[in-house]
Design a protein around this motif. Structure first.
Motif, PDB file in Angstrom:
ATOM      1  N   SER A   1     -36.590 -45.440  -2.850  1.00  0.00           N
ATOM      2  CA  SER A   1     -36.038 -45.954  -4.103  1.00  0.00           C
ATOM      3  C   SER A   1     -36.172 -44.982  -5.275  1.00  0.00           C
ATOM      4  O   SER A   1     -35.638 -45.236  -6.353  1.00  0.00           O
ATOM      5  CB  SER A   1     -36.727 -47.273  -4.476  1.00  0.00           C
ATOM      6  OG  SER A   1     -38.103 -47.051  -4.761  1.00  0.00           O
TER       7      SER A   1
ATOM      8  N   SER B   1     -35.890 -41.857  -7.923  1.00  0.00           N
ATOM      9  CA  SER B   1     -34.706 -41.311  -8.596  1.00  0.00           C
ATOM     10  C   SER B   1     -34.231 -39.991  -7.989  1.00  0.00           C
ATOM     11  O   SER B   1     -33.067 -39.620  -8.139  1.00  0.00           O
ATOM     12  CB  SER B   1     -34.994 -41.122 -10.090  1.00  0.00           C
ATOM     13  OG  SER B   1     -36.104 -40.252 -10.271  1.00  0.00           O
TER      14      SER B   1
ATOM     15  N   GLN C   1     -30.333 -44.925  -1.818  1.00  0.00           N
ATOM     16  CA  GLN C   1     -31.246 -44.962  -2.962  1.00  0.00           C
ATOM     17  C   GLN C   1     -31.035 -46.220  -3.807  1.00  0.00           C
ATOM     18  O   GLN C   1     -31.995 -46.900  -4.187  1.00  0.00           O
ATOM     19  CB  GLN C   1     -31.058 -43.702  -3.817  1.00  0.00           C
ATOM     20  CG  GLN C   1     -32.120 -43.514  -4.900  1.00  0.00           C
ATOM     21  CD  GLN C   1     -31.817 -44.296  -6.173  1.00  0.00           C
ATOM     22  OE1 GLN C   1     -30.661 -44.426  -6.570  1.00  0.00           O
ATOM     23  NE2 GLN C   1     -32.866 -44.809  -6.818  1.00  0.00           N
ATOM     24  N   LYS C   2     -29.787 -46.552  -4.102  1.00  0.00           N
ATOM     25  CA  LYS C   2     -29.502 -47.720  -4.946  1.00  0.00           C
ATOM     26  C   LYS C   2     -29.923 -49.015  -4.249  1.00  0.00           C
ATOM     27  O   LYS C   2     -30.502 -49.916  -4.880  1.00  0.00           O
ATOM     28  CB  LYS C   2     -28.012 -47.779  -5.296  1.00  0.00           C
ATOM     29  CG  LYS C   2     -27.496 -46.609  -6.121  1.00  0.00           C
ATOM     30  CD  LYS C   2     -28.090 -46.584  -7.510  1.00  0.00           C
ATOM     31  CE  LYS C   2     -27.457 -45.466  -8.348  1.00  0.00           C
ATOM     32  NZ  LYS C   2     -28.144 -45.284  -9.646  1.00  0.00           N
TER      33      LYS C   2
ATOM     34  N   ALA D   1     -33.686 -49.342  -4.347  1.00  0.00           N
ATOM     35  CA  ALA D   1     -34.144 -49.740  -5.681  1.00  0.00           C
ATOM     36  C   ALA D   1     -33.908 -51.230  -5.926  1.00  0.00           C
ATOM     37  O   ALA D   1     -34.748 -51.923  -6.517  1.00  0.00           O
ATOM     38  CB  ALA D   1     -33.443 -48.898  -6.752  1.00  0.00           C
TER      39      ALA D   1
ATOM     40  N   GLU E   1     -36.760 -54.124  -6.560  1.00  0.00           N
ATOM     41  CA  GLU E   1     -36.654 -54.986  -7.747  1.00  0.00           C
ATOM     42  C   GLU E   1     -36.687 -56.467  -7.365  1.00  0.00           C
ATOM     43  O   GLU E   1     -37.247 -57.297  -8.091  1.00  0.00           O
ATOM     44  CB  GLU E   1     -35.350 -54.680  -8.482  1.00  0.00           C
ATOM     45  CG  GLU E   1     -35.144 -55.491  -9.756  1.00  0.00           C
ATOM     46  CD  GLU E   1     -33.799 -55.223 -10.422  1.00  0.00           C
ATOM     47  OE1 GLU E   1     -33.420 -56.022 -11.305  1.00  0.00           O
ATOM     48  OE2 GLU E   1     -33.126 -54.234 -10.047  1.00  0.00           O
TER      49      GLU E   1
END
Length: 329
Positions: free
Chosen positions: A175, A177, A196-197, A200, A204
């Motif tokens: 996750s 950046s 990656q998105k 993340a 969350e």
């Protein structure tokens, strides 16, 4: 190293069709010895079969198993439980094959050669990100991408015969950046952003515990939640529901599944250039009506038969999640 053995008839489990049919991408087959080496649950396994037993070795593991006075026996028992869970060996497959054969003449023919095809109970994190890698891709390249994820972001489990083996990374590791840029450098293309998105988003929403809530939902609700992730279309969402969330009625519709359906069951769908959302739903609902609440598993047997002994590596995805490529001028 000694082999442990688990009572399991070949009719209940066929390693070739199960491990080489596009469910998991972390198994390799030594054809000379007819042995399989693979990784799941942060453990490196070696498997082979005899007529009535599944034989296994533990090459290495990061699993912390409880210590007892008879630790060796306890460890073997724990690993045996992991193996039973992975192959869903608690479910009597021969019985289900008989039921599906009574409902469908094509299945009855296909299952003679493709007996013992098991639906693996995979870990949702590995399953999800592996199938993001699968989009518009072929098996050898998917396997390469999955191993890159493990090598760069997983933990080293062990080294065996000169090969280092790594666990699949935790979602937190994917996750960060900087992950997207690194994966693009490693050749993941547009999938780098999706990985990656999505990672993340999962962090969350509660991390791996988020998947527990999806398991407890109804299938179509869980599918809808998965499609909120970046880059997850209907087919990948169905793969995750089927292979790691215990929604065995989920039926991923790709090119092969469409062709099977149009040619053998739904002739009015023949000759279509694209699979629309309406067609996707129609195909899935047809097989759910035909086979019942394990339709995804039953159809996996037809899928394996359609691949013609796995001579093709095509796993083309019909998800609409891939961005259109612009032609270079």
């Amino acid at each position: 190293m000694n082999w442990n053995k688990l009572l399991c008839n070949r009719n209940e489990l066929q390693l070739l069709g199960t491990l080489n049919g596009g469910q998991s991408f972390r198994w390799t087959h030594n054809e000379d010895k007819d042995e399989w080496t693979g990784i799941f649950s942060k453990t490196v396994w070696k498997l082979k079969q005899s007529e009535d037993f599944l034989h296994y070795q533990i090459i290495g593991s990061l699993k912390k198993l409880p210590e007892t006075k008879t630790s060796k026996g306890a460890n073997e028992s724990n690993f045996e439980m992991m193996l039973k869970k992975y192959f869903r060996l608690e479910l009597p497959l021969t019985k289900y094959y008989e039921e599906w054969s009574e409902k469908d003449a094509l299945f009855k023919t296909a299952c003679k050669q493709f007996y013992g095809i098991r639906m693996l109970a995979q870990e949702p994190i590995e399953n999800l990100f592996s199938f993001i890698c699968s989009q518009n891709n072929h098996i050898s390249r998917i396997s390469s991408m999955v191993e890159k994820l493990c090598t760069f972001y997983g933990e080293e489990i062990c080294e065996y015969d000169g090969v280092k083996y790594y666990s699949f990374p935790d979602v937190n590791k994917l996750s960060g950046s900087q992950v997207e840029q690194k994966l693009r450098e490693l050749g993941f293309g547009y999938r780098a952003k999706f990985i990656q998105k999505s990672a993340a988003q999962i962090v969350e929403w509660g991390g791996e515990e988020w998947f527990d809530t999806l398991q407890n939902m109804k299938y179509k609700d869980a599918r809808q939640e998965l499609m909120k992730l970046c880059g997850i279309g209907p087919k990948v969402a169905d793969c995750i529901c089927l292979m790691s969330l215990n929604h065995l009625e989920a039926l991923p519709v790709d090119t092969h599944v469409y062709q099977i359906a149009a040619h053998n069951y739904l002739p009015h769908l023949r000759g279509k250039k694209n699979v629309t959302d309406k067609m996707y739903t129609e195909i899935g609902d047809y097989f759910r009506h035909l086979y019942g609440d394990m339709a995804g598993w039953a159809h996996t047997v037809l899928f394996c038969a359609d691949l013609k002994k796995f001579q093709t590596n095509d796993t083309s995805d019909i998800d609409n999640s891939k961005p259109k490529k612009k032609r270079k001028k």
